[in-house]
Motif scaffolding. Structure first.
Motif, PDB file in Angstrom:
ATOM      1  N   GLY A 136       0.954  -1.252  -0.142  1.00 50.71           N
ATOM      2  CA  GLY A 136       0.109  -0.001   0.012  1.00 50.71           C
ATOM      3  C   GLY A 136       0.771   1.137   0.083  1.00 50.71           C
ATOM      4  N   LEU A 137       2.256   1.165  -0.032  1.00 51.09           N
ATOM      5  CA  LEU A 137       2.868   2.412  -0.117  1.00 51.09           C
ATOM      6  C   LEU A 137       2.451   3.509  -1.182  1.00 51.09           C
ATOM      7  CD1 LEU A 137       6.632   0.704   0.603  1.00 51.09           C
ATOM      8  CD2 LEU A 137       5.100   2.409   2.099  1.00 51.09           C
ATOM      9  N   ASP A 138       2.107   2.877  -2.099  1.00 50.86           N
ATOM     10  CA  ASP A 138       1.850   4.063  -3.157  1.00 50.86           C
ATOM     11  C   ASP A 138       0.472   4.990  -2.847  1.00 50.86           C
ATOM     12  OD1 ASP A 138       3.580   3.310  -5.018  1.00 50.86           O
ATOM     13  OD2 ASP A 138       2.314   2.164  -6.363  1.00 50.86           O
ATOM     14  N   GLU A 139      -0.295   4.380  -1.876  1.00 53.81           N
ATOM     15  CA  GLU A 139      -1.443   5.213  -1.488  1.00 53.81           C
ATOM     16  C   GLU A 139      -0.905   6.308  -0.373  1.00 53.81           C
ATOM     17  OE1 GLU A 139      -4.757   2.930  -0.153  1.00 53.81           O
ATOM     18  OE2 GLU A 139      -3.705   1.090  -0.696  1.00 53.81           O
ATOM     19  N   VAL A 140       0.268   6.099   0.203  1.00 56.75           N
ATOM     20  CA  VAL A 140       0.880   7.066   1.149  1.00 56.75           C
ATOM     21  C   VAL A 140       1.803   8.171   0.732  1.00 56.75           C
ATOM     22  CG1 VAL A 140      -0.247   5.794   3.093  1.00 56.75           C
ATOM     23  CG2 VAL A 140       2.254   5.552   2.239  1.00 56.75           C
ATOM     24  N   LEU A 141       2.358   7.747  -0.385  1.00 59.69           N
ATOM     25  CA  LEU A 141       3.613   8.559  -1.074  1.00 59.69           C
ATOM     26  C   LEU A 141       3.221   9.113  -2.176  1.00 59.69           C
ATOM     27  CD1 LEU A 141       6.491   5.738  -1.019  1.00 59.69           C
ATOM     28  CD2 LEU A 141       6.099   7.240   0.627  1.00 59.69           C
ATOM     29  N   ALA A 142       3.566  10.678  -2.115  1.00 63.15           N
ATOM     30  CA  ALA A 142       3.433  11.596  -3.024  1.00 63.15           C
ATOM     31  C   ALA A 142       4.252  11.197  -4.122  1.00 63.15           C
ATOM     32  CB  ALA A 142       3.771  12.972  -2.628  1.00 63.15           C
ATOM     33  N   ASP A 143       3.849  11.499  -5.626  1.00 63.88           N
ATOM     34  CA  ASP A 143       4.773  11.224  -6.641  1.00 63.88           C
ATOM     35  C   ASP A 143       6.155  11.678  -6.656  1.00 63.88           C
ATOM     36  OD1 ASP A 143       2.687   9.679  -7.902  1.00 63.88           O
ATOM     37  OD2 ASP A 143       2.222  11.244  -9.126  1.00 63.88           O
ATOM     38  N   ASP A 144       6.495  13.083  -5.872  1.00 65.59           N
ATOM     39  CA  ASP A 144       7.544  13.518  -5.784  1.00 65.59           C
ATOM     40  C   ASP A 144       8.217  13.464  -4.613  1.00 65.59           C
ATOM     41  OD1 ASP A 144       5.640  15.167  -4.390  1.00 65.59           O
ATOM     42  OD2 ASP A 144       6.559  16.954  -5.169  1.00 65.59           O
ATOM     43  N   CYS A 145       7.892  12.316  -3.770  1.00 63.60           N
ATOM     44  CA  CYS A 145       8.361  12.163  -2.646  1.00 63.60           C
ATOM     45  C   CYS A 145       9.883  11.983  -2.390  1.00 63.60           C
ATOM     46  CB  CYS A 145       7.993  10.946  -1.898  1.00 63.60           C
ATOM     47  SG  CYS A 145       8.415  10.225  -0.216  1.00 63.60           S
ATOM     48  N   VAL A 146      10.740  12.601  -1.490  1.00 63.19           N
ATOM     49  CA  VAL A 146      11.990  12.810  -1.302  1.00 63.19           C
ATOM     50  C   VAL A 146      12.292  11.720  -0.174  1.00 63.19           C
ATOM     51  CG1 VAL A 146      14.073  13.769  -0.965  1.00 63.19           C
ATOM     52  CG2 VAL A 146      12.407  14.981  -2.376  1.00 63.19           C
ATOM     53  N   PHE A 147      13.155  10.809  -0.482  1.00 59.37           N
ATOM     54  CA  PHE A 147      13.516   9.816   0.707  1.00 59.37           C
ATOM     55  C   PHE A 147      14.789  10.296   1.334  1.00 59.37           C
ATOM     56  CE2 PHE A 147      15.289   5.921   2.656  1.00 59.37           C
ATOM     57  CZ  PHE A 147      14.271   5.676   3.587  1.00 59.37           C
ATOM     58  N   ALA A 155      11.553   6.065  -3.121  1.00 55.80           N
ATOM     59  CA  ALA A 155      10.894   6.025  -1.589  1.00 55.80           C
ATOM     60  C   ALA A 155      10.427   4.677  -1.468  1.00 55.80           C
ATOM     61  CB  ALA A 155      10.036   7.172  -1.366  1.00 55.80           C
ATOM     62  N   ARG A 156       9.480   4.037  -2.241  1.00 55.63           N
ATOM     63  CA  ARG A 156       8.870   2.740  -2.342  1.00 55.63           C
ATOM     64  C   ARG A 156       9.859   1.949  -2.181  1.00 55.63           C
ATOM     65  NH1 ARG A 156       5.640   3.033  -6.377  1.00 55.63           N
ATOM     66  NH2 ARG A 156       7.235   1.942  -7.589  1.00 55.63           N
ATOM     67  N   PHE A 157      10.879   1.852  -3.021  1.00 53.01           N
ATOM     68  CA  PHE A 157      12.271   0.827  -3.073  1.00 53.01           C
ATOM     69  C   PHE A 157      12.751   0.738  -1.719  1.00 53.01           C
ATOM     70  CE2 PHE A 157      16.560  -0.168  -4.293  1.00 53.01           C
ATOM     71  CZ  PHE A 157      16.297  -1.546  -4.600  1.00 53.01           C
ATOM     72  N   TYR A 158      13.244   1.729  -1.017  1.00 53.59           N
ATOM     73  CA  TYR A 158      14.091   1.849   0.114  1.00 53.59           C
ATOM     74  C   TYR A 158      13.120   1.376   1.227  1.00 53.59           C
ATOM     75  CZ  TYR A 158      17.929   3.472  -2.110  1.00 53.59           C
ATOM     76  OH  TYR A 158      19.305   3.433  -3.068  1.00 53.59           O
ATOM     77  N   LEU A 159      11.870   2.024   1.465  1.00 53.26           N
ATOM     78  CA  LEU A 159      10.930   1.659   2.360  1.00 53.26           C
ATOM     79  C   LEU A 159      10.534   0.306   2.431  1.00 53.26           C
ATOM     80  CD1 LEU A 159       8.553   4.785   2.412  1.00 53.26           C
ATOM     81  CD2 LEU A 159      10.265   4.153   4.122  1.00 53.26           C
ATOM     82  N   THR A 160      10.413  -0.349   1.171  1.00 49.21           N
ATOM     83  CA  THR A 160      10.028  -1.855   1.207  1.00 49.21           C
ATOM     84  C   THR A 160      11.418  -2.612   1.669  1.00 49.21           C
ATOM     85  OG1 THR A 160       8.716  -1.553  -0.895  1.00 49.21           O
ATOM     86  CG2 THR A 160       9.721  -3.432  -0.488  1.00 49.21           C
ATOM     87  N   GLY A 161      12.481  -2.252   1.189  1.00 53.45           N
ATOM     88  CA  GLY A 161      13.755  -2.988   1.961  1.00 53.45           C
ATOM     89  C   GLY A 161      13.704  -2.732   3.541  1.00 53.45           C
ATOM     90  N   ALA A 162      13.350  -1.810   3.869  1.00 54.36           N
ATOM     91  CA  ALA A 162      13.489  -1.542   5.248  1.00 54.36           C
ATOM     92  C   ALA A 162      12.311  -2.345   5.890  1.00 54.36           C
ATOM     93  CB  ALA A 162      13.235  -0.167   5.630  1.00 54.36           C
ATOM     94  N   MET A 163      11.134  -2.547   5.571  1.00 49.33           N
ATOM     95  CA  MET A 163       9.993  -3.376   6.083  1.00 49.33           C
ATOM     96  C   MET A 163      10.412  -4.575   6.168  1.00 49.33           C
ATOM     97  SD  MET A 163       6.686  -1.518   4.344  1.00 49.33           S
ATOM     98  CE  MET A 163       5.471  -0.828   5.453  1.00 49.33           C
ATOM     99  N   HIS A 164      11.296  -5.016   5.080  1.00 49.48           N
ATOM    100  CA  HIS A 164      11.795  -6.368   5.152  1.00 49.48           C
ATOM    101  C   HIS A 164      12.860  -6.741   6.043  1.00 49.48           C
ATOM    102  CE1 HIS A 164       9.338  -6.729   1.279  1.00 49.48           C
ATOM    103  NE2 HIS A 164       9.274  -8.026   1.551  1.00 49.48           N
ATOM    104  N   VAL A 165      13.669  -5.868   6.357  1.00 47.32           N
ATOM    105  CA  VAL A 165      14.813  -6.054   7.264  1.00 47.32           C
ATOM    106  C   VAL A 165      14.563  -5.886   8.768  1.00 47.32           C
ATOM    107  CG1 VAL A 165      16.924  -4.716   8.094  1.00 47.32           C
ATOM    108  CG2 VAL A 165      16.544  -5.202   5.622  1.00 47.32           C
ATOM    109  N   PHE A 166      13.516  -4.794   9.044  1.00 47.06           N
ATOM    110  CA  PHE A 166      13.021  -4.769  10.415  1.00 47.06           C
ATOM    111  C   PHE A 166      12.188  -5.727  10.741  1.00 47.06           C
ATOM    112  CE2 PHE A 166      13.923  -0.051  10.058  1.00 47.06           C
ATOM    113  CZ  PHE A 166      14.886  -0.128  11.028  1.00 47.06           C
ATOM    114  N   ASN A 167      11.847  -6.222  11.964  1.00 48.22           N
ATOM    115  CA  ASN A 167      11.257  -7.395  12.341  1.00 48.22           C
ATOM    116  C   ASN A 167      10.119  -7.234  13.173  1.00 48.22           C
ATOM    117  OD1 ASN A 167      12.252  -7.161  14.869  1.00 48.22           O
ATOM    118  ND2 ASN A 167      14.111  -8.340  14.508  1.00 48.22           N
TER     119      ASN A 167
END
Length: 143
Positions: A19-30, A45-57
């Motif tokens: 659901g990240l696309d629902e919360v992130l603006a198109d021009d989001c800066v990570f 932003a989606r790429f890095y947040l997805t990675g973080a969601m998999h790394v954090f437990n």
């Protein structure tokens, strides 16, 4: 903004980045504590947040939330490999209530270094799927 924060908390609780696309603006800066430059655009932003969601437990949880104007600061704790990590997610929201800037800060140094290693491994694992040119370029620039 309130709706976006509610969706964000649901995403984090589920561990599902779908659901990240629902919360992130198109021009989001990570802005990462590990990368040298801000990452521009929703795809990165989606790429890095997805990675973080998999790394954090499952121990990841927010302990404080401060909201003012179009900003939110969410403090979190997590234990990874017996290291307690403390950090903050600092979010700025655009006029539509979507996240237009997402900044992460981590401590202690040992935790940040461990997350750097784990994130690089996760990004490498994620590279097995088709990436946008921006995602591939960012992964290559990381560190």
């Amino acid at each position: 903004m309130e709706q976006t924060l509610t969706l964000w908390h649901a995403l984090v609780a589920s561990g599902d980045p779908a659901g990240l696309d629902e919360v992130l603006a198109d021009d989001c800066v990570f802005i990462s504590p590990i990368l040298h430059t801000p990452q521009q655009g929703k795809d990165l932003a989606r790429f890095y947040l997805t990675g973080a969601m998999h790394v954090f437990n499952d121990s990841f949880h927010y302990v404080k939330e401060v909201i003012a104007d179009n900003h939110a600061v969410l403090e979190f704790n997590c234990t990874v490999d017996d290291v307690v990590i403390n950090g903050v997610d600092i979010m700025t929201f655009d006029e539509e209530g979507k996240i237009c800037e997402f900044k992460v800060m981590l401590r202690p140094l040992k935790g940040m270094q461990m997350m750097q290693t784990k994130m690089m491994a996760m990004l490498d694992a994620m590279s097995g799927r088709e990436q946008t040119e921006q995602e591939q370029s960012a992964k290559e620039r990381a560190l």
